[in-house]
Write a protein that holds these residues in place. Sequence first.
Motif, PDB file in Angstrom:
ATOM      1  N   CYS A 140      62.233  67.923  52.096  1.00  0.00           N
ATOM      2  CA  CYS A 140      61.639  67.484  50.993  1.00  0.00           C
ATOM      3  C   CYS A 140      61.928  65.964  50.716  1.00  0.00           C
ATOM      4  O   CYS A 140      63.101  65.656  50.554  1.00  0.00           O
ATOM      5  N   PRO A 141      60.837  65.114  50.573  1.00  0.00           N
ATOM      6  CA  PRO A 141      61.352  63.594  50.520  1.00  0.00           C
ATOM      7  C   PRO A 141      62.033  63.237  49.175  1.00  0.00           C
ATOM      8  O   PRO A 141      62.728  62.143  48.918  1.00  0.00           O
ATOM      9  N   GLU A 142      61.856  64.151  48.270  1.00  0.00           N
ATOM     10  CA  GLU A 142      62.412  64.054  46.929  1.00  0.00           C
ATOM     11  C   GLU A 142      63.699  64.267  46.632  1.00  0.00           C
ATOM     12  O   GLU A 142      64.795  63.841  46.333  1.00  0.00           O
ATOM     13  N   CYS A 143      64.012  65.422  47.089  1.00  0.00           N
ATOM     14  CA  CYS A 143      65.354  66.277  46.769  1.00  0.00           C
ATOM     15  C   CYS A 143      66.009  66.683  48.204  1.00  0.00           C
ATOM     16  O   CYS A 143      67.098  66.953  48.059  1.00  0.00           O
ATOM     17  N   GLY A 144      65.495  66.531  49.250  1.00  0.00           N
ATOM     18  CA  GLY A 144      66.045  66.739  50.575  1.00  0.00           C
ATOM     19  C   GLY A 144      66.129  68.215  50.899  1.00  0.00           C
ATOM     20  O   GLY A 144      66.881  68.743  51.986  1.00  0.00           O
ATOM     21  N   VAL A 145      65.436  69.217  50.202  1.00  0.00           N
ATOM     22  CA  VAL A 145      65.780  70.626  50.516  1.00  0.00           C
ATOM     23  C   VAL A 145      64.790  70.984  51.886  1.00  0.00           C
ATOM     24  O   VAL A 145      63.655  70.274  51.980  1.00  0.00           O
ATOM     25  N   ARG A 146      65.043  71.797  52.543  1.00  0.00           N
ATOM     26  CA  ARG A 146      64.224  72.444  53.695  1.00  0.00           C
ATOM     27  C   ARG A 146      63.027  72.998  53.212  1.00  0.00           C
ATOM     28  O   ARG A 146      63.232  74.178  52.713  1.00  0.00           O
ATOM     29  N   LEU A 147      61.938  72.544  53.512  1.00  0.00           N
ATOM     30  CA  LEU A 147      60.626  72.867  53.039  1.00  0.00           C
ATOM     31  C   LEU A 147      60.474  74.286  53.662  1.00  0.00           C
ATOM     32  O   LEU A 147      59.761  75.059  53.046  1.00  0.00           O
ATOM     33  N   ALA A 148      61.064  74.452  54.876  1.00  0.00           N
ATOM     34  CA  ALA A 148      60.846  75.987  55.481  1.00  0.00           C
ATOM     35  C   ALA A 148      61.461  77.090  54.971  1.00  0.00           C
ATOM     36  O   ALA A 148      60.839  78.022  54.809  1.00  0.00           O
ATOM     37  N   ASP A 149      62.428  76.695  54.315  1.00  0.00           N
ATOM     38  CA  ASP A 149      63.135  77.746  53.331  1.00  0.00           C
ATOM     39  C   ASP A 149      62.303  78.215  52.034  1.00  0.00           C
ATOM     40  O   ASP A 149      62.510  78.905  51.409  1.00  0.00           O
ATOM     41  N   ASP A 150      61.794  77.022  51.703  1.00  0.00           N
ATOM     42  CA  ASP A 150      61.310  76.970  50.137  1.00  0.00           C
ATOM     43  C   ASP A 150      59.860  76.432  50.460  1.00  0.00           C
ATOM     44  O   ASP A 150      59.530  75.292  49.690  1.00  0.00           O
ATOM     45  N   PRO A 151      58.758  77.174  50.885  1.00  0.00           N
ATOM     46  CA  PRO A 151      57.493  76.415  51.309  1.00  0.00           C
ATOM     47  C   PRO A 151      56.788  75.956  49.936  1.00  0.00           C
ATOM     48  O   PRO A 151      55.714  75.367  49.886  1.00  0.00           O
ATOM     49  N   ASP A 152      56.872  76.956  48.812  1.00  0.00           N
ATOM     50  CA  ASP A 152      56.435  76.669  47.538  1.00  0.00           C
ATOM     51  C   ASP A 152      56.797  75.550  46.799  1.00  0.00           C
ATOM     52  O   ASP A 152      56.380  75.513  45.695  1.00  0.00           O
ATOM     53  N   HIS A 153      58.061  75.082  47.308  1.00  0.00           N
ATOM     54  CA  HIS A 153      58.425  73.918  46.505  1.00  0.00           C
ATOM     55  C   HIS A 153      57.616  73.031  46.074  1.00  0.00           C
ATOM     56  O   HIS A 153      56.764  72.493  47.138  1.00  0.00           O
ATOM     57  N   ALA A 154      57.944  72.384  44.985  1.00  0.00           N
ATOM     58  CA  ALA A 154      56.985  71.183  44.677  1.00  0.00           C
ATOM     59  C   ALA A 154      57.854  70.650  43.580  1.00  0.00           C
ATOM     60  O   ALA A 154      58.677  71.170  42.822  1.00  0.00           O
ATOM     61  N   HIS A 155      57.624  69.308  43.162  1.00  0.00           N
ATOM     62  CA  HIS A 155      58.041  68.673  42.165  1.00  0.00           C
ATOM     63  C   HIS A 155      56.879  67.953  41.363  1.00  0.00           C
ATOM     64  O   HIS A 155      55.726  68.112  41.761  1.00  0.00           O
ATOM     65  N   GLU A 156      57.074  68.054  39.888  1.00  0.00           N
ATOM     66  CA  GLU A 156      56.093  67.141  39.339  1.00  0.00           C
ATOM     67  C   GLU A 156      55.862  65.999  40.085  1.00  0.00           C
ATOM     68  O   GLU A 156      56.778  65.452  40.604  1.00  0.00           O
ATOM     69  N   ALA A 157      54.547  65.280  39.970  1.00  0.00           N
ATOM     70  CA  ALA A 157      54.224  64.016  40.505  1.00  0.00           C
ATOM     71  C   ALA A 157      55.306  63.071  39.720  1.00  0.00           C
ATOM     72  O   ALA A 157      55.667  63.358  38.670  1.00  0.00           O
ATOM     73  N   ALA A 158      55.569  62.091  40.531  1.00  0.00           N
ATOM     74  CA  ALA A 158      56.648  61.075  40.073  1.00  0.00           C
ATOM     75  C   ALA A 158      56.005  60.597  38.749  1.00  0.00           C
ATOM     76  O   ALA A 158      55.048  60.267  38.702  1.00  0.00           O
ATOM     77  N   ILE A 159      56.957  60.528  37.983  1.00  0.00           N
ATOM     78  CA  ILE A 159      56.907  60.042  36.527  1.00  0.00           C
ATOM     79  C   ILE A 159      57.317  58.868  36.169  1.00  0.00           C
ATOM     80  O   ILE A 159      58.624  58.530  36.322  1.00  0.00           O
TER      81      ILE A 159
END
Length: 181
Positions: A140-159
């Motif tokens: 994830c470009p925002e928090c660095g988590v592996r997206l493969a581990d957490d495919p539904d991972h999402a952030h609020e749009a940058a605010i």
Amino acid sequence: MLDTRELGRRAGSQTEVSRTVPAPADLGIEVLSVPEGAPVELDLRLEAVMEGVLVTGEASAELVGECVRCLDEIRDDLAVNFQELFVYDDSRDYHPGSEEEDETNVVQDDLIDLERVLRDAVVLALPFQPLCREDCPGLCPECGVRLADDPDHAHEAAIDPRWAALAQLDKDSTADGSGED
Ligand SMILES: [Zn+2]
Ligand SMILES: [Zn+2]
């Protein structure tokens, strides 16, 4: 180093050699390589030709590396084929002193040094940018988590920070308990 004495110099004679050698340093590329000292299995056919020894071979070893997207460890099996002519030391005086000389593989004192040939074959066979899997989603470009581990991972749009407080208020008032921060 391979000894060619057994092969002899009679053009047409052949011999097959199988051996396991420890991998030299830097066998591979920075992000994917055969660890130094790890076993490399070589299956070689040596063939005496007029001007030298033709070596045809296959090398196999285990690769260790890192996915360029998610930095996960990669382990893979490597198998490469190569073919190279090693010229007899005493028959390569046609370009004395030229720079090409360094490019020529030579049978020196009946010995063949396969290291460069092996290294070239390995580097050519490796992917330029190794991935743990072809569709690795990376980090994830925002928090660095592996997206493969957490495919539904999402952030609020940058605010915009000026709106952040407001958005927080809004979230609190509409919280339904399903989301986690
Ligand atoms: Zn990956
Ligand atoms: Zn994230």
